[in-house]
Design an enzyme around this catalytic site. Structure first.
Site, PDB file in Angstrom:
ATOM      1  N   LYS A  11       0.859  -1.209   0.000  1.00 12.68           N
ATOM      2  CA  LYS A  11       0.000   0.000   0.000  1.00 12.68           C
ATOM      3  C   LYS A  11       0.879   1.238   0.000  1.00 12.68           C
ATOM      4  O   LYS A  11       2.043   1.200   0.394  1.00 12.68           O
ATOM      5  CB  LYS A  11      -0.916   0.033   1.230  1.00 12.68           C
ATOM      6  CG  LYS A  11      -0.212   0.121   2.603  1.00 12.68           C
ATOM      7  CD  LYS A  11       0.165   1.518   3.068  1.00 12.68           C
ATOM      8  CE  LYS A  11       0.863   1.509   4.420  1.00 12.68           C
ATOM      9  NZ  LYS A  11       1.755   2.526   4.754  1.00 12.68           N
ATOM     10  N   VAL A  96      11.338  -4.382   2.789  1.00 16.73           N
ATOM     11  CA  VAL A  96      11.042  -4.545   4.227  1.00 16.73           C
ATOM     12  C   VAL A  96      11.292  -3.224   4.974  1.00 16.73           C
ATOM     13  O   VAL A  96      12.223  -2.485   4.647  1.00 16.73           O
ATOM     14  CB  VAL A  96      11.936  -5.679   4.803  1.00 16.73           C
ATOM     15  CG1 VAL A  96      11.781  -5.788   6.313  1.00 16.73           C
ATOM     16  CG2 VAL A  96      11.589  -6.996   4.125  1.00 16.73           C
ATOM     17  N   GLY A  99       7.561   1.353   4.784  1.00 14.77           N
ATOM     18  CA  GLY A  99       6.381   2.225   4.770  1.00 14.77           C
ATOM     19  C   GLY A  99       5.349   1.754   3.757  1.00 14.77           C
ATOM     20  O   GLY A  99       4.423   2.470   3.409  1.00 14.77           O
ATOM     21  N   LEU A 100       5.516   0.500   3.297  1.00 12.88           N
ATOM     22  CA  LEU A 100       4.620  -0.052   2.268  1.00 12.88           C
ATOM     23  C   LEU A 100       3.721  -1.155   2.831  1.00 12.88           C
ATOM     24  O   LEU A 100       3.028  -1.845   2.084  1.00 12.88           O
ATOM     25  CB  LEU A 100       5.451  -0.602   1.097  1.00 12.88           C
ATOM     26  CG  LEU A 100       6.301   0.430   0.340  1.00 12.88           C
ATOM     27  CD1 LEU A 100       7.235  -0.257  -0.649  1.00 12.88           C
ATOM     28  CD2 LEU A 100       5.402   1.426  -0.395  1.00 12.88           C
ATOM     29  N   GLY A 102       4.396  -4.059   4.017  1.00 15.06           N
ATOM     30  CA  GLY A 102       4.720  -5.416   3.547  1.00 15.06           C
ATOM     31  C   GLY A 102       4.358  -6.480   4.569  1.00 15.06           C
ATOM     32  O   GLY A 102       3.694  -7.471   4.236  1.00 15.06           O
ATOM     33  N   SER A 104       2.334  -6.200   7.224  1.00 15.17           N
ATOM     34  CA  SER A 104       0.881  -6.180   7.499  1.00 15.17           C
ATOM     35  C   SER A 104       0.115  -6.888   6.391  1.00 15.17           C
ATOM     36  O   SER A 104      -0.860  -7.610   6.653  1.00 15.17           O
ATOM     37  CB  SER A 104       0.374  -4.739   7.584  1.00 15.17           C
ATOM     38  OG  SER A 104       1.118  -4.012   8.515  1.00 15.17           O
ATOM     39  N   SER A 105       0.551  -6.702   5.148  1.00 21.55           N
ATOM     40  CA  SER A 105      -0.144  -7.323   4.024  1.00 21.55           C
ATOM     41  C   SER A 105       0.084  -8.835   4.029  1.00 21.55           C
ATOM     42  O   SER A 105      -0.838  -9.610   3.725  1.00 21.55           O
ATOM     43  CB  SER A 105       0.353  -6.698   2.726  1.00 21.55           C
ATOM     44  OG  SER A 105      -0.441  -7.135   1.667  1.00 21.55           O
ATOM     45  N   ASP A 137      -2.231  -1.558  10.466  1.00 24.95           N
ATOM     46  CA  ASP A 137      -2.462  -1.542   9.014  1.00 24.95           C
ATOM     47  C   ASP A 137      -3.127  -2.837   8.500  1.00 24.95           C
ATOM     48  O   ASP A 137      -3.514  -2.904   7.329  1.00 24.95           O
ATOM     49  CB  ASP A 137      -1.130  -1.380   8.256  1.00 24.95           C
ATOM     50  CG  ASP A 137      -0.765   0.085   8.008  1.00 24.95           C
ATOM     51  OD1 ASP A 137      -1.651   0.953   8.128  1.00 24.95           O
ATOM     52  OD2 ASP A 137       0.414   0.341   7.689  1.00 24.95           O
TER      53      ASP A 137
HETATM   54  C1  LIG Z   1       2.502   4.405   9.315  1.00 25.12           C
HETATM   55  C2  LIG Z   1       1.400   3.487   8.852  1.00 25.12           C
HETATM   56  O1  LIG Z   1       1.963   2.402   8.125  1.00 25.12           O
HETATM   57  C3  LIG Z   1       0.511   4.258   7.859  1.00 25.12           C
HETATM   58  O2  LIG Z   1      -0.336   3.413   7.119  1.00 25.12           O
HETATM   59  C4  LIG Z   1       0.560   2.948  10.008  1.00 25.12           C
HETATM   60  O3  LIG Z   1      -0.044   3.997  10.740  1.00 25.12           O
HETATM   61  C5  LIG Z   1       1.371   2.048  10.916  1.00 25.12           C
HETATM   62  O4  LIG Z   1       0.786   0.803  10.940  1.00 25.12           O
HETATM   63  P1  LIG Z   1       1.544  -0.515  11.505  1.00 25.12           P
HETATM   64  O5  LIG Z   1       2.961  -0.526  11.044  1.00 25.12           O
HETATM   65  O6  LIG Z   1       0.658  -1.678  11.184  1.00 25.12           O
HETATM   66  O7  LIG Z   1       1.530  -0.205  13.047  1.00 25.12           O
HETATM   67  P2  LIG Z   1       1.709  -1.197  14.296  1.00 25.12           P
HETATM   68  O8  LIG Z   1       2.616  -2.324  13.920  1.00 25.12           O
HETATM   69  O9  LIG Z   1       0.354  -1.512  14.879  1.00 25.12           O
HETATM   70  O10 LIG Z   1       2.436  -0.214  15.311  1.00 25.12           O
HETATM   71  C6  LIG Z   1       3.811   0.112  15.276  1.00 25.12           C
HETATM   72  C7  LIG Z   1       4.006   1.320  16.188  1.00 25.12           C
HETATM   73  O11 LIG Z   1       3.525   2.497  15.537  1.00 25.12           O
HETATM   74  C8  LIG Z   1       2.842   3.356  16.443  1.00 25.12           C
HETATM   75  N1  LIG Z   1       1.488   3.631  15.931  1.00 25.12           N
HETATM   76  C9  LIG Z   1       0.942   2.883  14.918  1.00 25.12           C
HETATM   77  C10 LIG Z   1      -0.306   3.165  14.411  1.00 25.12           C
HETATM   78  C11 LIG Z   1      -1.008   4.261  14.976  1.00 25.12           C
HETATM   79  N2  LIG Z   1      -2.224   4.589  14.534  1.00 25.12           N
HETATM   80  N3  LIG Z   1      -0.467   4.984  15.985  1.00 25.12           N
HETATM   81  C12 LIG Z   1       0.776   4.704  16.456  1.00 25.12           C
HETATM   82  O12 LIG Z   1       1.272   5.385  17.350  1.00 25.12           O
HETATM   83  C13 LIG Z   1       2.869   2.675  17.793  1.00 25.12           C
HETATM   84  O13 LIG Z   1       3.931   3.248  18.508  1.00 25.12           O
HETATM   85  C14 LIG Z   1       3.222   1.234  17.498  1.00 25.12           C
HETATM   86  O14 LIG Z   1       4.013   0.710  18.510  1.00 25.12           O
HETATM   87  N1  LIG Z   2       6.574 -11.040   6.805  1.00 24.71           N
HETATM   88  C1  LIG Z   2       7.290  -9.929   7.061  1.00 24.71           C
HETATM   89  N2  LIG Z   2       7.587  -9.072   6.076  1.00 24.71           N
HETATM   90  C2  LIG Z   2       8.277  -7.926   6.332  1.00 24.71           C
HETATM   91  N3  LIG Z   2       8.756  -7.603   7.542  1.00 24.71           N
HETATM   92  C3  LIG Z   2       8.499  -8.418   8.571  1.00 24.71           C
HETATM   93  C4  LIG Z   2       7.758  -9.617   8.371  1.00 24.71           C
HETATM   94  N4  LIG Z   2       7.642 -10.208   9.570  1.00 24.71           N
HETATM   95  C5  LIG Z   2       8.286  -9.429  10.456  1.00 24.71           C
HETATM   96  N5  LIG Z   2       8.822  -8.362   9.874  1.00 24.71           N
HETATM   97  C6  LIG Z   2       9.579  -7.288  10.566  1.00 24.71           C
HETATM   98  O1  LIG Z   2       8.704  -6.155  10.694  1.00 24.71           O
HETATM   99  C7  LIG Z   2       9.400  -4.915  10.570  1.00 24.71           C
HETATM  100  C8  LIG Z   2       8.590  -3.952   9.689  1.00 24.71           C
HETATM  101  O2  LIG Z   2       8.525  -4.468   8.385  1.00 24.71           O
HETATM  102  P1  LIG Z   2       7.402  -4.042   7.302  1.00 24.71           P
HETATM  103  O3  LIG Z   2       7.965  -4.387   5.970  1.00 24.71           O
HETATM  104  O4  LIG Z   2       6.084  -4.602   7.647  1.00 24.71           O
HETATM  105  O5  LIG Z   2       7.385  -2.466   7.520  1.00 24.71           O
HETATM  106  P2  LIG Z   2       6.567  -1.323   6.853  1.00 24.71           P
HETATM  107  O6  LIG Z   2       6.458  -1.541   5.374  1.00 24.71           O
HETATM  108  O7  LIG Z   2       7.228  -0.052   7.292  1.00 24.71           O
HETATM  109  O8  LIG Z   2       5.128  -1.428   7.490  1.00 24.71           O
HETATM  110  P3  LIG Z   2       4.079  -0.255   7.752  1.00 24.71           P
HETATM  111  O9  LIG Z   2       3.950   0.517   6.468  1.00 24.71           O
HETATM  112  O10 LIG Z   2       2.825  -1.044   8.095  1.00 24.71           O
HETATM  113  O11 LIG Z   2       4.609   0.550   8.894  1.00 24.71           O
HETATM  114  C9  LIG Z   2      10.779  -5.259  10.028  1.00 24.71           C
HETATM  115  O12 LIG Z   2      11.710  -4.948  11.028  1.00 24.71           O
HETATM  116  C10 LIG Z   2      10.766  -6.771   9.755  1.00 24.71           C
HETATM  117  O13 LIG Z   2      11.950  -7.428  10.192  1.00 24.71           O
END
Ligand SMILES: C[C@](O)(CO)[C@H](O)COP(=O)(O)OP(=O)(O)OC[C@H]1O[C@@H](n2ccc(N)nc2=O)[C@H](O)[C@@H]1O
Ligand SMILES: Nc1ncnc2c1ncn2[C@@H]1O[C@H](COP(=O)(O)OP(=O)(O)OP(=O)(O)O)[C@@H](O)[C@H]1O
Length: 294
Positions: A11, A96, A99-100, A102, A104-105, A137
Site C-alpha cells: 500500500k 522490508v 512504509g509499504l 509489507g 501487514s499485508s 495496518d
Molecule cells: C505508518 C502506517 O503504516 C501508515 O499506514 C501505520 O499507521 C502504521 O501501521 P503498523 O505498522 O501496522 O503499526 P503497528 O505495527 O500496529 O504499530 C507500530 C508502532 O507504531 C505506532 N502507531 C501505529 C499506528 C497508529 N495509529 N499509531 C501509532 O502510534 C505505535 O507506537 C506502534 O508501537
Molecule cells: N513477513 C514480514 N515481512 C516484512 N517484515 C516483517 C515480516 N515479519 C516481520 N517483519 C519485521 O517487521 C518490521 C517492519 O517491516 P514491514 O515491511 O512490515 O514495515 P513497513 O512496510 O514499514 O510497514 P508499515 O507501512 O505497516 O509501517 C521489520 O523490522 C521486519 O523485520
C-alpha cells in the site's frame, strides 16, 4: 484442499494526517490508502507435524515468532483450536521496513488464506477484528483498494476508485522504525496538516490534478528531518516528470504519481540506473477483483 497460494499487495498513503496521541500510546489518524500492484507471494500448507514452520527468500527476515506471518498463523490456530501444523513460504518482493505495509499485508494474506483453507467462514469484519491485534495496518490490508482509514487504522471507509495513473516507488537503503517515527512526531501549531477532506472531494470527482495538489504526509516532518535523502528523491522524481511525490507511511519509500506511462517508464529507467536500483518499482493502483464477503 491441502494448500493455498496468496498474493499480498503493498500500500501507499496518498494522504496521512495524525490527529492526536491516545492514552494507549497509539495515535488517531486520518489517512487515504491505496493498494498498488507490487506483491509478495505466500503459500500455506497443512502439515502432519504440529508446529508452525516458515521459509522466506530473504535471509535477514525472521522465520520464527518474530515474523508477523508466524504470529498470524498462531492467532488463527488458537482462535479455531487447530492442532495440525502449518507450513508457510513467503516470497518477498515488497521492500522490508519501507512504509509499504509489507508485513501487514503478509499477515492479512495469512488470515484470508487460512480462512479459505480451513473453511472457517469468517466475514471481512471478523477478519479485521482479528487482524488489528497484529498491527494497525492489517485491517486495511484485508480490505484493500482506495479507502479512508481512521481510528488507529481500523475504522475503514471504502472510497474511489482513485483516478488511474502510474506510481513509481523508490526505497533508499535505510530502515525506518514506525514506532520511532510516531514517538518523535511533534503535534503543535507549527506542523502543517494535510487536507484530507479536500482529498476526499478530489477522489469523489475522479480528478487526478485536484488530488495531487492536496496530498501530504505529516510523518515526513520526522523522517525527512532524520534522512534528507528522502527529499532528494522527491525532488528527483519531480525533475523526472512526476505530478507529485511523497513519502509513504513512516517511510522511507518515496512514491511519484505520473499521468503519462512513457514519462513514468523514463523515470523508472532513470532511478534503475541510480544507486537505488534494486529498490525501484513501477506500479499502478490495484483493486481486488472480488471483495470479501462483508
Ligand atoms: C505508518 C502506517 O503504516 C501508515 O499506514 C501505520 O499507521 C502504521 O501501521 P503498523 O505498522 O501496522 O503499526 P503497528 O505495527 O500496529 O504499530 C507500530 C508502532 O507504531 C505506532 N502507531 C501505529 C499506528 C497508529 N495509529 N499509531 C501509532 O502510534 C505505535 O507506537 C506502534 O508501537
Ligand atoms: N513477513 C514480514 N515481512 C516484512 N517484515 C516483517 C515480516 N515479519 C516481520 N517483519 C519485521 O517487521 C518490521 C517492519 O517491516 P514491514 O515491511 O512490515 O514495515 P513497513 O512496510 O514499514 O510497514 P508499515 O507501512 O505497516 O509501517 C521489520 O523490522 C521486519 O523485520
Amino acid at each position: 484442499m491441502n494448500s493455498i497460494t496468496m498474493k499480498a499487495y503493498a500500500k501507499i498513503n496518498l494522504g496521512l494526517d495524525v490527529l492526536r496521541k491516545r492514552e494507549d500510546g497509539y495515535h488517531d489518524v486520518s489517512m487515504i490508502m491505496q493498494t498498488v500492484s507490487l506483491y509478495d507471494t505466500l503459500t500455506f500448507r497443512k502439515s502432519r507435524k504440529r508446529d508452525i514452520t516458515l521459509k522466506t527468500n530473504l535471509p535477514y527476515l525472521p522465520s520464527d515468532q518474530k515474523n508477523i506471518v508466524y504470529k498470524a498463523i498462531e492467532l488463527f490456530k488458537n482462535t479455531f483450536h487447530i492442532s495440525e501444523g502449518i507450513h508457510a513460504t513467503i516470497y518477498k518482493r515488497i521492500p522490508v521496513a519501507a512504509g509499504l505495509a509489507g508485513g501487514s499485508s503478509d499477515a492479512a494474506a495469512a488470515l484470508k488464506g487460512l480462512n479459505t483453507l480451513y473453511r472457517t467462514g469468517l466475514t471481512l469484519k471478523e477478519l479485521m477484528e482479528l487482524g488489528v491485534t497484529l498491527g494497525a495496518d492489517v485491517p486495511y490490508c484485508l480490505l484493500m483498494g482506495t479507502a479512508l482509514s481512521e481510528g488507529i487504522g481500523e475504522i475503514l471507509t471504502p472510497l474511489g476508485p482513485m483516478p488511474s495513473c502510474n506510481i513509481l516507488l523508490v526505497k533508499p537503503d535505510l530502515n525506518v522504525s514506525t514506532k520511532y517515527v510516531y514517538e518523535n512526531l511533534v503535534l503543535d501549531h507549527t506542523v502543517p496538516h494535510p487536507d484530507i477532506p479536500s482529498m476526499l472531494k478530489a477522489i469523489e470527482h475522479g480528478d487526478l490534478a485536484e488530488l495531487i495538489v492536496t496530498m501530504g504526509n505529516i510523518l515526513e516532518t520526522v523522517t525527512v528531518k532524520e534522512y534528507p535523502v528522502i527529499n532528494h528523491i522527491k525532488n528527483d522524481m519531480i525533475n523526472n516528470g512526476a505530478l507529485t511525490s511523497l513519502m509513504s507511511g513512516s517511510g522511507p519509500t518515496v512514491f511519484g504519481i505520473y499521468d503519462n506511462p512513457a514519462t513514468a517508464e523514463k523515470a523508472y529507467k532513470y532511478f534503475k540506473n541510480s544507486s537505488y536500483k534494486k529498490q525501484v518499482f513501477l506500479t499502478n493502483p490495484y483493486w481486488p477483483d472480488l471483495p470479501l464477503k462483508q
